[in-house]
Design an enzyme around this catalytic site. Structure first.
Site, mmCIF file in Angstrom:
data_model
loop_
_atom_site.group_PDB
_atom_site.id
_atom_site.type_symbol
_atom_site.label_atom_id
_atom_site.label_comp_id
_atom_site.label_asym_id
_atom_site.label_seq_id
_atom_site.Cartn_x
_atom_site.Cartn_y
_atom_site.Cartn_z
ATOM 1 N N GLU A 1 3.697 5.790 5.242
ATOM 2 C CA GLU A 1 2.581 4.864 5.052
ATOM 3 C C GLU A 1 1.412 5.435 5.846
ATOM 4 O O GLU A 1 1.353 5.282 7.071
ATOM 5 C CB GLU A 1 2.970 3.464 5.536
ATOM 6 C CG GLU A 1 4.131 2.856 4.774
ATOM 7 C CD GLU A 1 3.758 2.499 3.346
ATOM 8 O OE1 GLU A 1 2.564 2.420 3.025
ATOM 9 O OE2 GLU A 1 4.690 2.295 2.543
ATOM 10 N N CYS B 1 -6.153 0.717 8.104
ATOM 11 C CA CYS B 1 -6.086 1.915 7.254
ATOM 12 C C CYS B 1 -6.560 1.610 5.841
ATOM 13 O O CYS B 1 -6.921 2.498 5.090
ATOM 14 C CB CYS B 1 -4.684 2.469 7.224
ATOM 15 S SG CYS B 1 -3.503 1.332 6.513
#
Ligand SMILES: NC(=O)C1=CN([C@@H]2O[C@H](COP(=O)(O)OP(=O)(O)OC[C@H]3O[C@@H](n4cnc5c(N)ncnc54)[C@H](O)[C@@H]3O)[C@@H](O)[C@H]2O)C=CC1
Ligand SMILES: CC1=C(/C=C/C(C)=C/C=C/C(C)=C/C=C/C=C(C)/C=C/C=C(C)/C=C/C=C(\C)C(=O)O)C(C)(C)CCC1
Length: 532
Positions: free
Chosen positions: A228, A262
């Site tokens: 991720e 993010c």
């Protein structure tokens, strides 16, 4: 809000020499097979739920200490998030875990006696490595998936949020099965020592730089990984957008957690005809969010440490662009004001790396063509993208640019629901989790067959000496004839039309039986009502 009456132990890395034993204990716990029991998993998940609830004061204090994270954000995006995850997993675990019976169309009629099914096996003992920005949620949401799937797990919190790491360690070690689940604290040495152990899967959330290190090391033992990672995420604002809405929603994306998200936009591609107006709306949204300025706001978090503070400062110092909003900083508080920079080159420092902070660039474009070309040049597979335009423009953006996830007409709203899949694409990430995807992520889907002994004579066809006539018979029973020609066109000959009529508009026998039953029932009901 300050939490002065909560005690959090000083950070202590896990002694390197104890790491092999911790990993071995987790592997041993898996080999005991106790995690295969759904009831065992449910008990662990319920214990974890109450651990998160009971350690709320410590978690709130730790998040405040590590990131100056407000109670609001700590509840919304960390603590309550995990509790919802637990409840969702518990509510659906039995349906997630039960065997999936296989039938038509995957299984032809002649195979119906083979009892084909897919069994959901836990992959085994897993390692979960977390980042600093959501140090509780991003580490422990996958952990919930691992528990639900029946895995044992070792979790490694980020050393950049030491208070959270220590609370998580105490919470898990005091409340859960100590062999099956363990916490290793530390940074590079400890993570490296962990990666020297054999895992059945590694789940990594963090930067692409470290993601490569993890993936390279895992490849040595062919260990599957979930990555991720981050990305340089674009937002598109066309002249048909609601500029005030786009400004407010994109500012939200860069102020929650001080933009250390993010998913948030790295840059905004704005049609040049509306860029001035858009910037004014951005400033207005800022004034509404921070009437006394971001620094005075109890809601606005801080940059995690000096390294990231100076990294962000360098991006701003090196830009050739013009700061059009924000720009204030205070190293003593690791404070950086939400800042927008007007740029005109993809080579600008603001466009070269993921900001992962409360700064972003605005890039005026002449057309959507140019915007899409720039976005695909800057990062072809970002973690997310956001589009603000007409329905047709938004559809075109989704069609002509990929991303891990996307939101039309907002910032990263697609990732604000804990029950829908979340993950990257290309170099922004491998694999997905959240909701059922968290269970699937740690599950091996194992196809099982069970040919009955009494069918041995019927299954003789496969044995030598081979008999082509038997093979032809099997093919006639199993194989479908193509309904297309060599030019790839569907043949609608007599057989096609007969099939459509006999199957009442469908092409397969399965639905036809149901349709015929409905027709006949209706016919007889009509005759009864007509007294015939
Ligand atoms: N896709 C997603 O869900 C998320 C992605 N991220 C990405 O993570 C980055 C920011 O988070 P950070 O914690 O700074 O990431 P990071 O990659 O620096 O650290 C992540 C983890 O890796 C460990 N680590 C760091 N350097 C290592 C090394 N050389 N060898 C082995 N382990 C190492 C750290 O201890 C930490 O636990 C950003 O790039 C952001 O885009 C952050 C949050 C969520
Ligand atoms: C209540 C009724 C209605 C309306 C409902 C509405 C409008 C609900 C709105 C809900 C909102 C705005 C929720 C926002 C939630 C935001 C969250 C949870 C943010 C989470 C962020 C996270 C987890 C960030 C993760 C970051 C990561 C992974 C990273 O990038 O590092 C109706 C429908 C009007 C009528 C019925 C009642």
């Amino acid at each position: 809000m300050e939490y002065t009456n909560v005690s959090i132990p000083a950070f202590e890395p896990t002694p390197l020499e104890t790491i092999p034993a911790i990993a071995s204990a987790a592997r041993g716990a898996f080999r005991s097979h106790r995690t295969k029991s759904l009831q065992w998993r449910q008990v662990q998940l319920r214990k974890f739920y109450w651990a998160v609830e009971d350690y709320k004061p410590q978690l709130l204090a730790a998040l405040q200490k590590d990131l100056h994270k407000s109670t609001f954000e700590s509840l919304l995006t960390e603590i309550d998030w995990l509790k919802k995850d637990c409840i969702f997993m518990l509510d659906h675990l039995e349906s997630f875990a039960k065997d999936e019976k296989l039938g038509s169309p995957a299984v032809p009629a002649v195979y119906s006696i083979m009892k084909m099914r897919v069994r959901k096996d836990p992959v085994g003992t897993v390692l979960i490595i977390g980042p600093y920005n959501f140090p509780v949620q991003l580490l422990l949401a996958p952990f919930i998936g691992a528990i639900g799937a029946g895995c044992t797990a070792v979790v490694k919190p980020s050393e950049l949020t030491p208070a959270c790491a220590m609370v998580i360690k105490e919470m898990i070690e005091k409340r859960l099965d100590n062999d099956a689940f363990a916490v290793v604290n530390g940074g590079i040495p400890e993570t490296t020592a962990l990666m020297n152990e054999k895992w059945d899967k590694v789940f990594f959330t963090g930067s692409a730089t470290v993601g490569k290190i993890i993936a390279r090391k895992a490849a040595e033992t062919l260990t599957p990984v979930v990555l991720e990672l981050g990305g340089k995420n674009p937002a598109f604002v066309t002249k048909k957008a609601n500029l005030a809405l786009a400004a407010r929603r994109l500012l939200w994306g860069k102020t929650l957690n001080a933009g250390q998200v993010c998913l948030s936009q790295n840059y905004i591609l704005v049609d040049k005809d509306v860029v001035t107006t858009f910037i004014e709306h951005l400033k207005q949204a800022y004034r509404e969010m921070f009437p006394n300025g971001a620094k005075a706001s109890p809601d606005f978090a801080r940059v995690v440490n000096q390294r990231h503070f100076f990294r962000l400062k360098k991006m701003l110092d090196d830009t050739k662009g013009k700061i059009v909003m924000g720009g204030a900083m205070d190293e003593s508080e690791l404070f950086i004001e939400p800042t927008a920079v007007l740029v005109n080159s993809v080579n600008d420092s603001m466009m070269q790396e993921e900001s992962f902070g409360p700064i972003f660039s605005i890039y005026p474009v002449n057309s959507l063509d140019e915007a899409l070309n720039i976005a695909n040049l800057v990062h072809r597979t970002p973690l997310s993208l956001f589009s603000f335009g007409s329905k047709a423009e938004n559809e075109r953006i989704l069609n002509e640019m990929t991303s891990g996830g996307a939101t039309v007409n907002d910032s990263y709203f697609h990732a604000t629901l804990n029950t829908v899949p979340f993950g990257g694409v290309g170099d922004s990430g491998w694999g997905a989790y959240r909701g059922k995807a968290s269970f699937d992520c740690f599950t091996h889907f194992r196809t099982i067959a069970e040919p009955p002994s009494w069918a041995e004579s019927l299954m003789r066809v496969r044995y030598m000496p081979y008999d082509l006539s038997r093979l032809s018979m099997l093919s006639r029973l199993m194989d479908k004839k193509p309904n297309f020609d060599r030019n790839g066109q569907v043949i609608k000959g007599l057989g096609y039309w007969m099939s459509m009529i006999l199957c009442l508009g469908g092409t397969g026998a399965k639905g036809a039986l149901v349709r015929w039953a409905v027709i006949l029932a209706a016919h007889y009901l009509y005759r009864i009502r007509a007294g015939q």
